[in-house]
Structures are given as C-alpha cells and as structure tokens.
Scaffold this motif. Structure first.
Motif, mmCIF file in Angstrom:
data_model
loop_
_atom_site.group_PDB
_atom_site.id
_atom_site.type_symbol
_atom_site.label_atom_id
_atom_site.label_comp_id
_atom_site.label_asym_id
_atom_site.label_seq_id
_atom_site.Cartn_x
_atom_site.Cartn_y
_atom_site.Cartn_z
ATOM 1 N N VAL A 146 0.808 -1.221 0.000
ATOM 2 C CA VAL A 146 0.000 0.000 0.000
ATOM 3 C C VAL A 146 0.844 1.277 0.000
ATOM 4 N N PRO A 147 1.888 1.409 0.817
ATOM 5 C CA PRO A 147 2.680 2.640 0.762
ATOM 6 C C PRO A 147 3.315 2.902 -0.612
ATOM 7 N N PHE A 148 3.545 1.846 -1.375
ATOM 8 C CA PHE A 148 4.187 1.999 -2.679
ATOM 9 C C PHE A 148 3.206 2.285 -3.802
ATOM 10 N N ILE A 149 1.930 2.006 -3.568
ATOM 11 C CA ILE A 149 0.916 2.222 -4.615
ATOM 12 C C ILE A 149 -0.171 3.191 -4.146
ATOM 13 N N ALA A 150 0.116 3.965 -3.121
ATOM 14 C CA ALA A 150 -0.886 4.862 -2.528
ATOM 15 C C ALA A 150 -1.481 5.817 -3.549
ATOM 16 N N GLN A 172 4.936 -1.221 10.422
ATOM 17 C CA GLN A 172 4.275 -1.501 9.148
ATOM 18 C C GLN A 172 2.830 -1.012 9.163
ATOM 19 N N ILE A 173 2.153 -1.233 10.273
ATOM 20 C CA ILE A 173 0.770 -0.745 10.399
ATOM 21 C C ILE A 173 0.735 0.762 10.217
ATOM 22 N N GLN A 174 1.620 1.449 10.898
ATOM 23 C CA GLN A 174 1.665 2.908 10.814
ATOM 24 C C GLN A 174 1.965 3.386 9.390
ATOM 25 N N ALA A 175 2.891 2.716 8.714
ATOM 26 C CA ALA A 175 3.230 3.107 7.340
ATOM 27 C C ALA A 175 2.024 2.967 6.417
ATOM 28 N N VAL A 176 1.248 1.919 6.597
ATOM 29 C CA VAL A 176 0.066 1.704 5.755
ATOM 30 C C VAL A 176 -1.003 2.751 6.062
ATOM 31 N N VAL A 177 -1.235 3.018 7.331
ATOM 32 C CA VAL A 177 -2.260 3.990 7.720
ATOM 33 C C VAL A 177 -1.886 5.392 7.249
ATOM 34 N N GLN A 178 -0.609 5.724 7.273
ATOM 35 C CA GLN A 178 -0.169 7.052 6.840
ATOM 36 C C GLN A 178 -0.423 7.292 5.350
ATOM 37 N N THR A 179 -0.652 6.239 4.595
ATOM 38 C CA THR A 179 -0.914 6.403 3.166
ATOM 39 C C THR A 179 -2.395 6.569 2.858
ATOM 40 N N GLY A 180 -3.239 6.543 3.891
ATOM 41 C CA GLY A 180 -4.659 6.777 3.677
ATOM 42 C C GLY A 180 -5.582 5.617 3.984
ATOM 43 N N ALA A 181 -5.046 4.470 4.357
ATOM 44 C CA ALA A 181 -5.903 3.339 4.724
ATOM 45 C C ALA A 181 -6.635 3.670 6.023
ATOM 46 N N LEU A 182 -7.922 3.332 6.086
ATOM 47 C CA LEU A 182 -8.690 3.562 7.307
ATOM 48 C C LEU A 182 -8.251 2.650 8.439
ATOM 49 N N GLY A 183 -7.741 1.458 8.078
ATOM 50 C CA GLY A 183 -7.309 0.501 9.076
ATOM 51 C C GLY A 183 -6.509 -0.614 8.444
ATOM 52 N N VAL A 184 -5.943 -1.470 9.304
ATOM 53 C CA VAL A 184 -5.129 -2.587 8.841
ATOM 54 C C VAL A 184 -5.583 -3.846 9.573
ATOM 55 N N VAL A 185 -5.844 -4.895 8.810
ATOM 56 C CA VAL A 185 -6.278 -6.173 9.356
ATOM 57 C C VAL A 185 -5.051 -6.983 9.744
ATOM 58 N N VAL A 186 -5.014 -7.441 11.016
ATOM 59 C CA VAL A 186 -3.868 -8.215 11.487
ATOM 60 C C VAL A 186 -4.332 -9.415 12.306
#
Length: 192
Positions: A146-150, A172-186
């Motif tokens: 996600v951070p690479f294709i935001a 990793q969670i933080q990096a994904v959220v910073q790109t605009g994802a509302l949340g991350v499934v873990v």
C-alpha cells in the motif's frame, strides 16, 4: 440500520486503526477479552461452532465482518447471507465476488471488496471488473504494498479502503495507515 453500521465502522476505525482477524474459538475469546467494543473479522471459521461467540460479540457492541469466500458451513447465497445477518448478527461481509457483495448489500449488510494488488494491471482489472456500487469499502492485499501504490489507490478507488496481509510490526501498520488506509487487518494478538 445499514447507514448506522457504515458510520459505526468508520467511527471505530477513526479511533483504532488495527482490525483483528480471528480464525478459531481461542482467538475469538482472546479478542473478546482484550478489546473494547470494536470491529472483528472472521476468516476461515466454522461459523456454526462460533454462533454463541458471534451473538455475544454483537451484544457487546462489536461489528463483525465475515469473509464470505472462506466460510465453513455457510454458503454465500441469499439464505446463507440472511443467516449471517439475522442469526449471527454480522455487520458485513468481505468477498472478491461482486455478485456476493451485491446480494449482501440488498440484505442490509455492509460490504467490502477484497482486492489483490499483485501488480498494477491486476489492481486496475479488479476495479474495472464490474459495477462496484454495492461496495462500501475496499480491502487491499497485501498491505505491505500500500505505501508503494498509494497514489494509484487514491486515483482508482472510489470508496475508502483498509489493507490486509503480510503485516507483522506496528511500524508496518503505521506506514500503511499514513498512506490513507482507514485501518489494517492483522491476525497477531500482540498487535491488537
């Protein structure tokens, strides 16, 4: 009620970006004891075995989402989806199948289209595969891309998105959220 469920999910994700995914009774019980009213994803579960836990979670205010493509014991047809809504009190379903999501939407369930971003062509074809008006939210996998294709995601996606897959650290969670994802499934309880 559907609009309330959608608002509730976005509200929950505005407060906590981690979405636990559970696959068995032990993980489900762990999630219920660790978390405040929250959202839970059920994946690869025998839903008949988990019926009482689903009802308990719904009574405690959890929003339950089920992966309709990987349910054991329930087929994602009208009867199965109706059972999920009425008996198991799920808030929504996730699927790669737009027909399943369209049917779920007509039954008042919130819907999530799971997209595998293996490459840019795959991502574009997943979006263009049909009418996504029945989709409330996208789930992009694997989350690590996600951070690479935001920029591509914000251009292509017409709805908010979450991300899932291959996450193993809070960084990793933080990096994904910073790109605009509302949340991350873990799946790891230590990250919940």
């Amino acid at each position: 009620m559907l609009a309330q469920t959608k608002r509730s999910l976005i509200e929950v994700l505005s407060r906590n970006k981690v979405i636990p995914v559970v696959e068995n009774r032990t993980q489900f019980l762990t999630a219920l004891t660790m978390l405040t009213p929250y959202v839970l994803f059920l994946r690869n579960c025998d839903l008949f075995d988990l019926k009482a836990l689903c009802q308990q979670a719904a009574q405690q205010g959890y929003l339950l989402y089920v992966n309709a493509d990987r349910m054991n014991g329930i087929h994602p047809d009208a009867a199965g989806l109706h059972y999920l809504a009425e008996q198991l009190h799920v808030a929504g379903v996730a699927s790669t199948n737009l027909k399943t999501l369209t049917l779920a939407s007509t039954l008042g369930l919130s819907t999530m289209l799971h997209i595998f971003a293996a490459d840019s062509t795959g991502l574009e074809s997943a979006i263009e595969m049909g009418n996504v008006t029945a989709v409330d939210l996208f789930n992009v996998s694997p989350a690590l891309v996600v951070p690479f294709i935001a920029e591509t995601l914000t251009t292509l996606l017409t709805r908010p998105f979450i991300a899932s897959g291959l996450i193993s650290t809070r960084r990793q969670i933080q990096a994904v959220v910073q790109t605009g994802a509302l949340g991350v499934v873990v799946p790891q309880p230590e990250l919940w």
